[in-house]
Design a protein around this motif. Structure first.
Motif, short mmCIF file in Angstrom:
data_model
loop_
_atom_site.label_atom_id
_atom_site.label_comp_id
_atom_site.label_asym_id
_atom_site.label_seq_id
_atom_site.Cartn_x
_atom_site.Cartn_y
_atom_site.Cartn_z
N PRO A 1 7.09 28.66 9.85
CA PRO A 1 6.05 28.24 9.19
C PRO A 1 4.79 28.05 9.92
O PRO A 1 4.79 27.69 11.05
N LEU A 2 3.78 28.10 9.23
CA LEU A 2 2.52 28.29 10.13
C LEU A 2 2.40 26.71 10.56
O LEU A 2 1.79 26.68 11.79
N GLU A 3 2.76 25.79 9.88
CA GLU A 3 2.26 24.50 10.32
C GLU A 3 3.32 24.27 11.58
O GLU A 3 2.91 23.42 12.70
N GLN A 4 4.31 24.53 11.83
CA GLN A 4 5.28 24.63 12.99
C GLN A 4 4.51 25.33 14.29
O GLN A 4 4.58 24.78 15.45
N LEU A 5 4.03 26.47 13.84
CA LEU A 5 3.25 27.24 15.08
C LEU A 5 1.99 26.43 15.35
O LEU A 5 1.66 26.44 16.69
N ARG A 6 1.23 25.91 14.71
CA ARG A 6 0.25 25.13 14.68
C ARG A 6 0.60 23.80 15.86
O ARG A 6 -0.06 23.52 16.72
N GLN A 7 1.75 23.37 15.49
CA GLN A 7 2.12 22.24 16.29
C GLN A 7 2.88 22.43 17.53
O GLN A 7 3.17 21.63 18.31
N HIS A 8 3.02 23.84 17.63
CA HIS A 8 3.89 24.02 18.89
C HIS A 8 3.07 25.14 19.68
O HIS A 8 2.75 25.12 20.84
N ASP A 9 3.23 26.49 19.14
CA ASP A 9 2.98 27.51 19.77
C ASP A 9 1.44 27.63 20.19
O ASP A 9 1.04 28.40 21.28
N PHE A 10 0.76 27.32 19.19
CA PHE A 10 -0.80 27.57 19.17
C PHE A 10 -1.49 26.47 20.51
O PHE A 10 -2.46 26.72 20.69
N ILE A 11 -0.82 25.51 20.55
CA ILE A 11 -1.21 24.23 21.40
C ILE A 11 -1.96 24.69 22.90
O ILE A 11 -2.69 24.49 23.07
#
Length: 339
Positions: A194-204
């Protein structure tokens, strides 16, 4: 001098062929990239680098390389020491945060010394991908760790070390390659998170380093954002995520478009990438037929892309007047480097 076009190219061997010289002079790529096949001994590398720049009539034409350490390192002994991978720096950080940050900075700075000897001015480092369980080992030990905040801190230190050496850092693979289950050299991975998980992990890490001058895209599909194509070819990923949420306004270059993760012929690949908003197309393998196809669709580097390219070039310089011997001795306190 011709106007630079929006691509970076490789070459086939250790000396330039007449066909390559004619092609580069006619098409005027913005920069070039070196691989192990292009490298033998110091004068040969310097001559090749000078020849590439002569083809495009620009002494500032950037010369890129993948000089990470570990298994991804094009310059090897005796041309440069064997360096540890990013994961080894991450291990130092886990034991001692300050030591880890210093080791990461030294890692970048020492690469700067090595590359300057041969006229290479850009390093595709730091790797800011954050691997997860069961991911492909295409990233693996190339990552600083599995904590995105740690990856960001160590990536920042490595980038600053490179810039202290007058070398342009290129962070990769934006917006994140750590969840890929297959190797993009051979297949196209799809991430279902999910996008929110990407925001909280991968994009950091990329958001934390969004002020760096250059970045390389990921050949990865994020189906929560755009299920139709990888980040490299997705206008939605480029505009909404890379330029938008992550806030990166530096020079955006594709990963190598000769990788099998991408579909279509090479002219189509180049057109789709540029239409998606990527500034520069990267093609690495030096195959003339492929380069000609790409050149047919690549236009002059202009507008905002040209401004970003100029800002990236402004990072390149002589480097700080550090003592190489002292810094190598300090680095050796953390790692045993085999010459």
């Amino acid at each position: 001098m011709s106007e630079s076009k929006a691509f970076i190219l490789g070459c086939s061997g250790q000396t330039l062929l007449r066909e390559e010289i004619r092609f580069y002079r006619g098409e005027c790529p913005w920069g070039f990239i070196l691989f192990a096949r292009n490298i033998s001994e110091p004068e040969q590398i310097r001559d090749l680098v000078a020849g590439l720049r002569d083809c495009v009539g620009r002494e500032d034409a950037p010369i890129f390389i993948d000089q990470e350490g570990g298994r991804v390192q094009r310059l090897r002994p005796p041309l440069a020491p064997n360096y540890p991978p990013a994961a080894a720096i991450g291990e130092i950080y886990q034991r001692d945060h300050e030591a880890g940050l210093r080791a990461a900075w030294l890692h970048g700075r020492l690469h700067g010394f090595d590359l300057a000897r041969y006229g290479v001015t850009a390093d595709c480092l730091p790797v800011l991908d954050v691997p997860v369980e069961n991911a492909s080992d295409v990233i693996g030990e190339r990552a600083y760790g599995r904590d995105p905040e740690v990856v960001a801190r160590l990536g920042r230190a490595a980038a600053e070390g490179l810039m202290a050496g007058g070398v342009l850092p290129v962070m990769k693979h934006i917006p994140g390659h750590g969840r890929a289950l297959v190797d993009t050299h051979f297949e196209l991975p799809t991430v279902h998170e999910p996008l929110e998980q990407l925001r909280q992990h991968d994009f950091i890490p990329f958001r934390a380093l969004n002020d760096l001058p250059a970045a390389m895209t990921a050949h990865v599909v994020f189906d929560a954002i755009d299920p139709k194509g990888p980040a490299t070819t997705s206008a939605k990923v480029v505009a909404d995520i890379i330029r938008g949420e992550i806030g990166f306004d530096g020079l955006l270059m594709s990963d190598d478009i000769s990788m099998k993760a991408l579909a279509g012929d090479f002219s189509d690949r180049a057109a789709v990438i540029l239409n998606a908003g990527v500034d520069i197309v990267l093609h690495c393998n030096g195959v003339m037929e492929e380069m000609r196809a790409i050149a047919s669709k690549v236009k002059a580097l202009e507008g905002e892309a040209a401004k970003r390219a100029e800002r990236a070039l402004s990072v390149i310089g002589a480097g700080h007047k550090d003592s190489e011997d002292e810094l190598r001795a300090e680095f050796a306190q953390y790692f045993a480097i085999m010459a």
